[in-house]
Each structure stands twice: as structure tokens, then as C-alpha cells.
Design an enzyme around this catalytic site. Structure first.
Site, PDB file in Angstrom:
ATOM      1  N   SER A   7      21.102 -20.757  18.175  1.00 16.00           N
ATOM      2  CA  SER A   7      20.704 -21.222  16.839  1.00 16.00           C
ATOM      3  C   SER A   7      21.830 -21.021  15.836  1.00 16.00           C
ATOM      4  CB  SER A   7      19.443 -20.477  16.383  1.00 16.00           C
ATOM      5  OG  SER A   7      19.659 -19.086  16.424  1.00 16.00           O
ATOM      6  N   GLU A   9      22.704 -20.838  11.421  1.00 15.52           N
ATOM      7  CA  GLU A   9      22.111 -20.606  10.099  1.00 15.52           C
ATOM      8  C   GLU A   9      22.825 -21.402   8.997  1.00 15.52           C
ATOM      9  OE1 GLU A   9      20.422 -16.818   9.074  1.00 15.52           O
ATOM     10  OE2 GLU A   9      21.806 -16.689   7.380  1.00 15.52           O
ATOM     11  N   PHE A  68      31.280  -7.579   4.036  1.00 18.68           N
ATOM     12  CA  PHE A  68      30.068  -7.532   4.864  1.00 18.68           C
ATOM     13  C   PHE A  68      29.854  -6.125   5.416  1.00 18.68           C
ATOM     14  CE2 PHE A  68      30.110 -12.321   5.646  1.00 18.68           C
ATOM     15  CZ  PHE A  68      29.003 -12.518   4.852  1.00 18.68           C
ATOM     16  N   HIS A 104      22.263 -16.159  17.387  1.00 16.20           N
ATOM     17  CA  HIS A 104      22.125 -16.838  16.104  1.00 16.20           C
ATOM     18  C   HIS A 104      23.477 -16.793  15.401  1.00 16.20           C
ATOM     19  CE1 HIS A 104      19.953 -18.422  12.687  1.00 16.20           C
ATOM     20  NE2 HIS A 104      20.384 -17.441  11.916  1.00 16.20           N
TER      21      HIS A 104
HETATM   22  P1  FAD Z   1      11.529  -4.673   5.665  1.00 16.56           P
HETATM   23  O1  FAD Z   1      11.224  -4.934   7.080  1.00 16.56           O
HETATM   24  O2  FAD Z   1      10.391  -4.576   4.704  1.00 16.56           O
HETATM   25  O3  FAD Z   1      12.390  -3.309   5.630  1.00 16.56           O
HETATM   26  C1  FAD Z   1      13.074  -2.884   4.444  1.00 16.56           C
HETATM   27  C2  FAD Z   1      13.270  -1.345   4.484  1.00 16.56           C
HETATM   28  O4  FAD Z   1      11.998  -0.692   4.374  1.00 16.56           O
HETATM   29  C3  FAD Z   1      13.871  -0.831   5.794  1.00 16.56           C
HETATM   30  O5  FAD Z   1      14.686   0.274   5.450  1.00 16.56           O
HETATM   31  C4  FAD Z   1      12.660  -0.392   6.613  1.00 16.56           C
HETATM   32  O6  FAD Z   1      12.989   0.667   7.522  1.00 16.56           O
HETATM   33  C5  FAD Z   1      11.693   0.071   5.538  1.00 16.56           C
HETATM   34  N1  FAD Z   1      10.293  -0.240   5.830  1.00 16.56           N
HETATM   35  C6  FAD Z   1       9.805  -1.341   6.439  1.00 16.56           C
HETATM   36  N2  FAD Z   1       8.455  -1.308   6.450  1.00 16.56           N
HETATM   37  C7  FAD Z   1       8.081  -0.167   5.803  1.00 16.56           C
HETATM   38  C8  FAD Z   1       6.838   0.403   5.469  1.00 16.56           C
HETATM   39  N3  FAD Z   1       5.677  -0.203   5.800  1.00 16.56           N
HETATM   40  N4  FAD Z   1       6.839   1.580   4.788  1.00 16.56           N
HETATM   41  C9  FAD Z   1       7.998   2.205   4.447  1.00 16.56           C
HETATM   42  N5  FAD Z   1       9.231   1.690   4.739  1.00 16.56           N
HETATM   43  C10 FAD Z   1       9.267   0.513   5.421  1.00 16.56           C
HETATM   44  N6  FAD Z   1      17.560 -11.996   2.291  1.00 16.56           N
HETATM   45  C11 FAD Z   1      17.265 -13.035   1.452  1.00 16.56           C
HETATM   46  O7  FAD Z   1      17.112 -12.832   0.237  1.00 16.56           O
HETATM   47  N7  FAD Z   1      17.107 -14.312   1.945  1.00 16.56           N
HETATM   48  C12 FAD Z   1      17.251 -14.605   3.266  1.00 16.56           C
HETATM   49  O8  FAD Z   1      17.113 -15.759   3.673  1.00 16.56           O
HETATM   50  C13 FAD Z   1      17.576 -13.537   4.172  1.00 16.56           C
HETATM   51  N8  FAD Z   1      17.715 -13.763   5.501  1.00 16.56           N
HETATM   52  C14 FAD Z   1      17.982 -12.714   6.360  1.00 16.56           C
HETATM   53  C15 FAD Z   1      18.065 -12.957   7.739  1.00 16.56           C
HETATM   54  C16 FAD Z   1      18.338 -11.912   8.633  1.00 16.56           C
HETATM   55  C17 FAD Z   1      18.444 -12.198  10.109  1.00 16.56           C
HETATM   56  C18 FAD Z   1      18.537 -10.593   8.123  1.00 16.56           C
HETATM   57  C19 FAD Z   1      18.872  -9.473   9.078  1.00 16.56           C
HETATM   58  C20 FAD Z   1      18.441 -10.342   6.754  1.00 16.56           C
HETATM   59  C21 FAD Z   1      18.151 -11.390   5.856  1.00 16.56           C
HETATM   60  N9  FAD Z   1      18.027 -11.175   4.486  1.00 16.56           N
HETATM   61  C22 FAD Z   1      17.731 -12.214   3.620  1.00 16.56           C
HETATM   62  C23 FAD Z   1      18.247  -9.836   3.918  1.00 16.56           C
HETATM   63  C24 FAD Z   1      16.937  -8.995   3.831  1.00 16.56           C
HETATM   64  O9  FAD Z   1      16.083  -9.575   2.893  1.00 16.56           O
HETATM   65  C25 FAD Z   1      17.336  -7.572   3.437  1.00 16.56           C
HETATM   66  O10 FAD Z   1      18.042  -6.953   4.476  1.00 16.56           O
HETATM   67  C26 FAD Z   1      16.222  -6.684   2.901  1.00 16.56           C
HETATM   68  O11 FAD Z   1      16.835  -5.540   2.294  1.00 16.56           O
HETATM   69  C27 FAD Z   1      15.240  -6.173   3.940  1.00 16.56           C
HETATM   70  O12 FAD Z   1      14.427  -7.176   4.414  1.00 16.56           O
HETATM   71  P2  FAD Z   1      13.450  -6.886   5.688  1.00 16.56           P
HETATM   72  O13 FAD Z   1      12.661  -8.092   5.876  1.00 16.56           O
HETATM   73  O14 FAD Z   1      14.228  -6.348   6.804  1.00 16.56           O
HETATM   74  O15 FAD Z   1      12.545  -5.716   5.042  1.00 16.56           O
END
Ligand code: FAD
Length: 298
Positions: free
Chosen positions: A21, A23, A225, A274
């Protein structure tokens, strides 16, 4: 055009090979718009299993995510994985976005929490929104159980996580909430990915883990990065980039490194690869051809 093709989860269930894939991100300028479309044309020749379109941190690029997601799907025939974050959205806004994505014929969503705005250390959820990606995943699956949902994984730990172990537990929680596959943050040393994959398996995570590979463009980009995403940079790559002195040769150094990663990932049966191509076509063909040479199945 692509309304009847399989979702990413379905492809994993049926294809039993590494998925490839690419991006894209939504452009903000006219020149950027030309670039994404030119790149999409080149990428189409490589027939990736799907492409993703990122979700902007706020404002107008969010509509652009939808617009370019539809262009990539309808005009270029890609299976598309639109990203969605929780930043600044209430539950009812998220529900509306899901309804739009469903009506437009998307079958996949990358469910993310998103980052705090620049300068802020802590993520502050919308008062009627979601604090973690896991809550978004639960919400998506409750409304649209057939959406195939991806979530983010961090082979070198999410920067906010108190420990690697805790981060993996939260990743497991995302899978338990319904995530069908994991896409990782970029990494430049494959051994870090293999160790992450083992730790995920040890924690009971049994969903496909797609490896994020970035063909680096310059020393400056690499170091940015690395700081932003907590990413280890191997000496050989850093020295190769430094020797290229940010000339055209840097692109070749970055592409050749990514090619070595891709071939090794195929040999080690990564569920998916990816490619973070930053809307640039320069090495997609090289990487996909290398992947296909490394595996007769692709
Ligand atoms: P989560 O899974 O919510 O985790 C965030 C933090 O909270 C982690 O430290 C985790 O350990 C902790 N955590 C998770 N769940 C809980 C809980 N229930 N209680 C307490 N702590 C918890 N950002 C954008 O703005 N747009 C994008 O399109 C985008 N695409 C991305 C694509 C990929 C493949 C990746 C790896 C990142 C992308 N990001 C994007 C960045 C991402 O939004 C950030 O890394 C963000 O800080 C964390 O998102 P997450 O979904 O991993 O969060």
C-alpha cells in the site's frame, strides 16, 4: 468504480500474502494538487492493494481528505483507506463523517486519535468526543460493523506512552475494540519491527501488522522525523545521506535503503508494507518492483 472490491480485512482473509500500500496526503496548493494526481497516475501502474489518504489536523484539509479520497477511489480505481482522527470532533460530527464515508462507498477507515495542536503537550478531547483511538474504533464498529478498521502501532513506542509494555497493552485494547489491522509508524531498522511483531504476538495481538516504510528524502527530513516520532536512525543511513549532501543523490540513498527494507520485510513475511511516499512518485516503481521480485506471490 471500486464499489464491489474487497475491504482490506477481506483481502487479508483471502489473499494470504504481503499486501502493498501507498500513502497520500491531501494537498493544500494548486501545485500540490497537480503533484498528487500525477503521482496517483504513476502509482496506479504498480497496482497497490490499497492506498490511504491522511486526515488533516484541522480546518479545510479535512474536506480535502474526503475530496481526494473520492478522487483516488472513483477516478483512479484504488481501494482507499481514508484516515479519521478524533481531534476537535464531537460524536455527532464523527457519526456524520462515517455516514458520508459509507454513502460514498468507502469500506475501510484508519481510526486515529490525532495529535495535540502544535505547541500543546497534551491531547485534549472534544467535550463530547473521544479521548483515545480505541473509543473511536468502538464507535465505528457499533454503527458500521462491516467497515474494515485500521489502527496505528508504534514499533518504537508512542512518544506519550509511559512504557513500551503499556503502549502494547493499549494496542491490544484497540484490537479488542474491533481493529482489523495495524499500520505502524515508520522505522528504518527492520529488526525493531520484528521485535515489535513478536511482542504483539506475545500480548495476544493476532491481527495483521503492516510495516510503515519511508523512502527518506534528505538528512534534515530524517532528523526531523526521528525527533518527532522517536525513530532510531541507523549509522549507515545517516552517513549515506550526509555524504549525498542533500543533492539528487539523497533521493537515491533514501530509495535504496527503503528497497533493502522492503525486500527483507517480504522475506520475513510482513503482513503488509505501507509506503509513506509523501505524494512523490520517484521511487514507488522501484520499491514495488523490488517487492515483486522478492516474492512470486505478489
Ligand atoms: P491512541 O491509540 O489513542 O494512543 C495515544 C497514546 O495514548 C499512546 O501513548 C497510547 O499508549 C495511549 N493510550 C491509548 N489508549 C489509551 C487508554 N484507553 N487509556 C490511556 N492511554 C491510552 N495523525 C493525523 O492527524 N492524521 C493522520 O492521518 C494520521 N495518520 C497516521 C497513520 C499512522 C500509520 C500512524 C502511526 C500515525 C498517524 N497519525 C495521524 C498520527 C497519530 O494521530 C498520532 O501518533 C497520535 O499521537 C496518536 O494516535 P493513535 O491513534 O495512535 O492514539
Amino acid at each position: 468504480m471500486n464499489r464491489f472490491s474487497d475491504s482490506i480485512a477481506e483481502k487479508f482473509r483471502t489473499l494470504h500474502r504481503t499486501l502493498i500500500s501507498v500513502e497520500f496526503f491531501p494537498p493544500k496548493t494548486e501545485e500540490g494538487a497537480r503533484q498528487i494526481l500525477d503521482t496517483a497516475k504513476s502509482v496506479r501502474q504498480t497496482k497497490p492493494d490499497y492506498v490511504s489518504i491522511t486526515y488533516g489536523a484541522g480546518g479545510s484539509t479535512r474536506d480535502l481528505s474526503m475530496k481526494y479520497g473520492e478522487i483516488l477511489k472513483d477516478d483512479y480505481g484504488f481501494d482507499v483507506l481514508p484516515h479519521l482522527t478524533c481531534v476537535g470532533h464531537s460524536k455527532s460530527e464523527i457519526a456524520e463523517i462515517l455516514d458520508r464515508l459509507n454513502a460514498a462507498g468507502f469500506k475501510n477507515i484508519m481510526a486515529l486519535r490525532g495529535d495535540p495542536p502544535k505547541g500543546d503537550r497534551n491531547f485534549v478531547p472534544h467535550p463530547d468526543g473521544f479521548a483515545h483511538a480505541s473509543e473511536l474504533i468502538t464507535f465505528i464498529k457499533s454503527r458500521y460493523p462491516d467497515f474494515s478498521v485500521g489502527c496505528a502501532g508504534y514499533p518504537e513506542r508512542h512518544p506519550e506512552a509511559a512504557s513500551f509494555q503499556e503502549d502494547i497493552s493499549w494496542l491490544k485494547h484497540k484490537v479488542d475494540c474491533g481493529a482489523d489491522f495495524i499500520v505502524t509508524q515508520m522505522f528504518f531498522d527492520n529488526s525493531i519491527f520484528y521485535s515489535f511483531r513478536d511482542k504483539c504476538a506475545g500480548a495476544g495481538i493476532d491481527k495483521p501488522i503492516i510495516a510503515g516504510v519511508l523512502p527518506a528524502l534528505s538528512s534534515k527530513q530524517l532528523s526531523n522525523f526521528s525527533t518527532m516520532c522517536n525513530t532510531f536512525l541507523p549509522d549507515e543511513l545517516v552517513c549515506g545521506m550526509a555524504a549525498a549532501k542533500d543533492s539528487e543523490e539523497s533521493l537515491k540513498v533514501g530509495a535504496d535503503w527503503a528497497q533493502r527494507q522492503v525486500v527483507d520485510l517480504i522475506k520475513n513475511r510482513a503482513a503488509g508494507i505501507h509506503m509513506y511516499i509523501l505524494n512523490r512518485a520517484h521511487c514507488v516503481l522501484q520499491l514495488v518492483e523490488a517487492a515483486r521480485e522478492a516474492s512470486a506471490e505478489l
